[in-house]
Design a protein around this motif. Structure first.
Motif, PDB file in Angstrom:
ATOM      1  N   ARG A  69       0.859  -1.199   0.000  1.00 59.91           N
ATOM      2  CA  ARG A  69       0.000   0.000   0.000  1.00 59.91           C
ATOM      3  C   ARG A  69       0.888   1.238   0.000  1.00 59.91           C
ATOM      4  N   ILE A 138      -3.490  -0.132  -3.991  1.00 56.06           N
ATOM      5  CA  ILE A 138      -3.413  -1.342  -3.172  1.00 56.06           C
ATOM      6  C   ILE A 138      -3.032  -2.478  -4.117  1.00 56.06           C
ATOM      7  N   PRO A 140      -2.785  -6.276  -4.172  1.00 52.47           N
ATOM      8  CA  PRO A 140      -3.074  -7.528  -3.466  1.00 52.47           C
ATOM      9  C   PRO A 140      -2.286  -8.717  -3.985  1.00 52.47           C
ATOM     10  N   THR A 141      -1.674  -8.586  -5.147  1.00 49.65           N
ATOM     11  CA  THR A 141      -0.987  -9.710  -5.776  1.00 49.65           C
ATOM     12  C   THR A 141       0.515  -9.572  -5.603  1.00 49.65           C
ATOM     13  N   ASN A 172       3.095  -9.312   0.006  1.00 52.70           N
ATOM     14  CA  ASN A 172       2.063  -8.899   0.955  1.00 52.70           C
ATOM     15  C   ASN A 172       2.301  -9.420   2.366  1.00 52.70           C
ATOM     16  N   SER A 199       2.682  -4.405   4.335  1.00 55.65           N
ATOM     17  CA  SER A 199       2.147  -3.056   4.185  1.00 55.65           C
ATOM     18  C   SER A 199       2.281  -2.235   5.454  1.00 55.65           C
TER      19      SER A 199
END
Length: 289
Positions: A69, A138, A140-141, A172, A199
């Motif tokens: 993030r 963001i 996510p992967t 992540n 993050s």
């Protein structure tokens, strides 16, 4: 004078000839002295603006790990203080593209089809002509991404012959690599280098320095380390080879270990090529006098 760069002439004619009647409004014995002409030069803006990109306030290296993030700041600084990048329409001077893992390149627009603001535009407000964009995605992967930025000033000077491109990696899961001290061996001071993923930075962290017999001679608390960020870190703190009381320690080999936690849970260690230099989480540093 926008669009009039170079040599120009301004001509003023008093009492001009009426093109319909081919007569003057006022009779003239001589007309040549009714015409004035000024020649002038308009300086042309040929200088490229300066483009800069940071992740969470830092300039990253190509391939660095960043936060899942991040706050990406894109700034364009132009030396022309007349043609300010101060209008919402000036967002047209920027193009931002993102290539996700295993995907094709996609353009990131300032607003998507639903009106959601992907890119926040901060116009120049003088006296400096610097406009900024904030991109807070963001990711996510996990995997490797590529950010591409194109920018130009209001004179259509591009920021460079090639687009700005920076590759980065996202992991992540919250992890920390083995913490290395640099330089090692050292004589006057040494700093600590490590990489965080995820993050969020640790909520608790400390470095214990001890003798080879296991006696703790210095504990470096989290607030002493300086600002931490997800990604590559080199601490502001530099250990100068003194104990808790500020006394100089003898030359020799010292052990150290790192305790890092996130919300009370130990943060997982991520193996790297440097892991072979550690034994059960303990590293060695060499103090020379």
């Amino acid at each position: 004078t926008l669009g009039f760069g170079g040599a120009n002439s301004l001509v003023v004619e008093a009492n001009p000839l009426d093109t319909l009647t081919e007569q003057y409004d006022q009779l003239e014995q001589y007309h040549f002295n009714n015409i004035a002409q000024w020649r002038f030069e308009v300086a042309v803006d040929n200088e490229n603006p300066l483009l800069d990109v940071t992740f969470d306030g830092m300039h990253i290296l190509n391939g660095d790990i960043v936060s899942a993030r991040p706050e990406v700041e894109i700034s364009l600084n132009d030396e022309n203080t007349v043609l300010l990048l101060d209008s919402p329409a000036d967002t047209a001077q920027f193009k931002v593209f993102l290539t996700r893992p295993g995907s094709t390149i996609e353009r990131i627009y300032f607003r998507d089809g639903t009106g959601f603001e992907n890119l926040q535009f901060i116009p120049a407000d003088g006296p400096e002509n610097e406009a900024r964009i904030f991109y807070r995605p963001i990711f996510p992967t996990d995997g490797k991404y590529l950010l591409t930025v194109q920018a130009a000033d209001l004179s259509s000077n591009v920021s460079g012959d090639n687009d700005y491109k920076i590759a980065f990696e996202v992991i992540n899961r919250s992890t920390i690599t083995e913490v290395l001290n640099y330089p090692n061996p050292f004589t006057t001071s040494t700093r600590f280098v490590f990489t965080l993923t995820g993050s969020t930075i640790p909520t608790y962290m400390k470095i214990q320095i001890m003798t080879i017999t296991g006696k703790v001679v210095r504990e470096v608390k989290m607030h002493e380390l300086g600002p931490l960020r997800v990604g590559r870190n080199m601490t502001d703190f530099a250990w100068d080879g003194t104990d808790e009381f500020g006394d100089r320690l003898a030359r020799g080999v010292y052990l150290y270990r790192v305790i890092a936690q996130l919300n009370g849970e130990d943060i997982e260690y991520r193996a790297t090529d440097a892991s072979s230099y550690f034994t059960k989480g303990f590293g060695k540093m060499y103090l020379l006098r």
